[in-house]
Structure formats: structure tokens, C-alpha cells
Design a protein around this motif. Sequence first.
Motif, PDB file in Angstrom:
ATOM      1  N   HIS A   1       2.618  -5.102  -6.000  1.00  0.00           N
ATOM      2  CA  HIS A   1       2.856  -4.782  -4.673  1.00  0.00           C
ATOM      3  C   HIS A   1       3.821  -5.527  -3.859  1.00  0.00           C
ATOM      4  O   HIS A   1       4.347  -4.847  -2.889  1.00  0.00           O
TER       5      HIS A   1
ATOM      6  N   ASP B   1       0.232   4.485  -8.004  1.00  0.00           N
ATOM      7  CA  ASP B   1      -0.002   3.419  -6.836  1.00  0.00           C
ATOM      8  C   ASP B   1      -1.695   3.228  -7.146  1.00  0.00           C
ATOM      9  O   ASP B   1      -1.886   1.895  -6.954  1.00  0.00           O
TER      10      ASP B   1
ATOM     11  N   HIS C   1       6.141   4.350  -0.622  1.00  0.00           N
ATOM     12  CA  HIS C   1       5.368   3.120  -1.321  1.00  0.00           C
ATOM     13  C   HIS C   1       4.961   3.481  -2.659  1.00  0.00           C
ATOM     14  O   HIS C   1       5.195   2.768  -3.678  1.00  0.00           O
TER      15      HIS C   1
ATOM     16  N   HIS D   1      -3.183  -0.592  -7.840  1.00  0.00           N
ATOM     17  CA  HIS D   1      -4.347  -1.052  -7.141  1.00  0.00           C
ATOM     18  C   HIS D   1      -5.669  -1.602  -7.954  1.00  0.00           C
ATOM     19  O   HIS D   1      -6.091  -2.703  -7.931  1.00  0.00           O
TER      20      HIS D   1
HETATM   21 FE   LIG Z   1      -0.325   0.487  -2.981  1.00  0.00          FE
END
Ligand SMILES: [Fe+2]
Length: 389
Positions: A266, A197, A280, A201
Amino acid sequence: MYEYFQFYSPTKVIFGIGSSSDFAGEVAGFGAKGVLVVSDKGVASHGILDRILGQITSRGMEVIGPYLDVKKDAPISVVNDFAQFGSRHGVDAIVAVGGGSVIDTAKAANILITHGGDLMRDYAGVQTIPSSLKPLVVVPTTAGTGSEVTSVAVVLDDKAGVKHSFVDDFLKPNVAILDPELTLSMPPHLTSATAVDAFSHALEAFTSNMRSPISDGLALEALYIIKKHLIPALSDPMNLELRSKLMVAATLAGMAFDNAMVGVVHGIAHAIGAIFGISHGEAVFLALPIGVSYNMDAAKERYAEVAMRLSISGEACEDLGASAFFDWLSSWRREISRKAGLALSLSEKGLSREKLDRVARLAAADGTSFYNPREVDKEELLRYLLKYY
Ligand SMILES: [Fe+2]
């Protein structure tokens, strides 16, 4: 030539092994008497909360809570429940201890505790909060979301099955306490999902329409650290040095995307997270190759630069560099999958092919589309979802 950019990252970051045992002075510094503490039962079961509550009371402050009923993906019903709990007491400051769901629950509820009103009716969208919120000190127990430094709170409308992002500078936490000891107990699948994740980003910040030279610098460093240290950390999970690297990288990536924003990876992850109820980080792991492939032509130069900077490829040619990056990403994901047991594709995860049309529709409508280097067209995205299914 740089035409114009802004960068704003006011959160005080305190990093240190054991720092979660010695930060109550930061809370007292706000003149707080009543301190609302929010976490979840998993964190509480590891004994992390005891030392945090102890230092707050030893400083003469009253602990309100702890509230432990936070649920995955910060459902609005829980945000409202927590806000009502906090509003019944004299809250001067909030301390959030946990992963992204805990931190985002605290951020969203802080709006209601400070200003009252209804979350969706009064505060949906961007820069809707009228003035500063109660001081918020966050103590992350995962290394991924970056929520400890961002102006974003993602909550789940549990009735409609849609995720909403609240974006406001007033949502940026006042203090982030980074204690890598708190991440030692993360199992391999969570270590991987949260790190990927953070990697996403950084990568999406680096390819965003809103990027700046400052966000680029933070993003490249985060990408470099995660590429170098995630696989070793999976083999040596109690290694504090590796855990420290990943924790700092997640915060660097958080600062980068908080200013540059994220894109279609995302958007897809928010859609499959809301539709299928998966976490997530895992959703991002699944969405990453789909989104990168979708953006390949539009962001070729940027992917080639990542390949160059991360020593994935020495190719000067953009096409070859970008292609080398995608090949490396595929083999990296396979290795992570082998070590951590994460599904590599939507079909392997058992997600229904019939719902891909809805995934494409939600992803195209997601707020992240605005910052993606390529326009997110629903039909075109559906082609990629089917191709990589
Ligand atoms: Fe994220």
C-alpha cells in the motif's frame, strides 16, 4: 504466545440482496431529520440513488443533496467543497453511496461538518478527532476498499500530489449496507482492481507487525474467498452468488486491516497513485508483486502459511511454501490481466522510469511503512521497483 492485542470493529454490517432498498430505518434510528446524501455521477446514472432517496423521504426525513461532485481519490478541494455544502444545512446524518472515493470523501468531510476547522491543519495524523461525528451510513457500490468498516479516510492533497491517511476510531461508519446487486454493473477491470485491493488488505494484515489472531482469522477467510471466486466472477459477472462472496470478503479484509494495518504494497500504491494519477485498485495490482517480493524473507513463514491454508502448496518447508505462493500470485495476476485488461507492470502501464526514485521516497515515508514486516528503506525499495519495472 499472545502478548497483547486490541480489536475494535463497531460498524453494524447489514448484508442482503436488495438491502440498499430497505435501510432508511437505520438512518431514522439515529433520530435524523436532515440527511445529507453523497455519491457520484456514475452511481446516479445507474438509477441506484433514486431508490435510496425515495426511502429516506418516505420515512419523513429531508434529503440534503445529493452531492454528486465527488472525484477520484477524494481530493481535499472536493472534501472542503462538500463540507461547506453540508454545513449550510441542518445535517443530522450522512449517507454515502459509492466506491472508496465517495466513502472517504464523506468520512473526511464529516470531521469538518461536525467540528469545523481545517482538515490538514487540525486533524492530520492519528486519533485527532475530539469526539464522535455525525452518524454515517455507507452503501458501497464496489467490493474492495473495506472503507465501509474502517477508521481510515485517504484523501489526496491535489496541490502537493500526495495522499494523506486520516486514522481515527470516530471515522468508522455506524452502519454498512452490503447489497451485492450494486456491484453487478462493475466492469471486469474494476471488479479485478477492487478485489485485488481487498486481497492485498488481507495479505498485508496477515503479515503486519500489528496482526492479531482475530485479524488473522478474518484475513485468511478473505484471502480464501477472493482466490476461489474472483476468476469465476470475471467469467460470470451477473452471478449474484459470486458477487456476494467478493463483497463479503472485501468487508472481512477491511475489518482485518483496520485493526492490523497494511504495509509496503500500500505504501507503493499510494505513491504511484499520487504521482501518476491512477486508481487505487490498479495501483495495488501493480504494487502487489513488488511489495511481496520485498517482504519475502521477512514474511516467509506467513506467505508459506497462506500457501498452505489456501491449498496453493502442501509444502511443510517455509522456503518452498513461500516460493509457491509467489509463483501462484504471479500466475493469478496474469490470468486476471488476460481477463480484465489490467497492465501487469509499471512499464506496461506506461509509467515513467525516471519517477521511480520519487515513488521509492514517498513509499518509504508512507505511514504504512511502520507496520510492514521489513523496514522500508528507500534505496532498497528502489532496487525492487527497478527489478519489477
Ligand atoms: Fe487498499
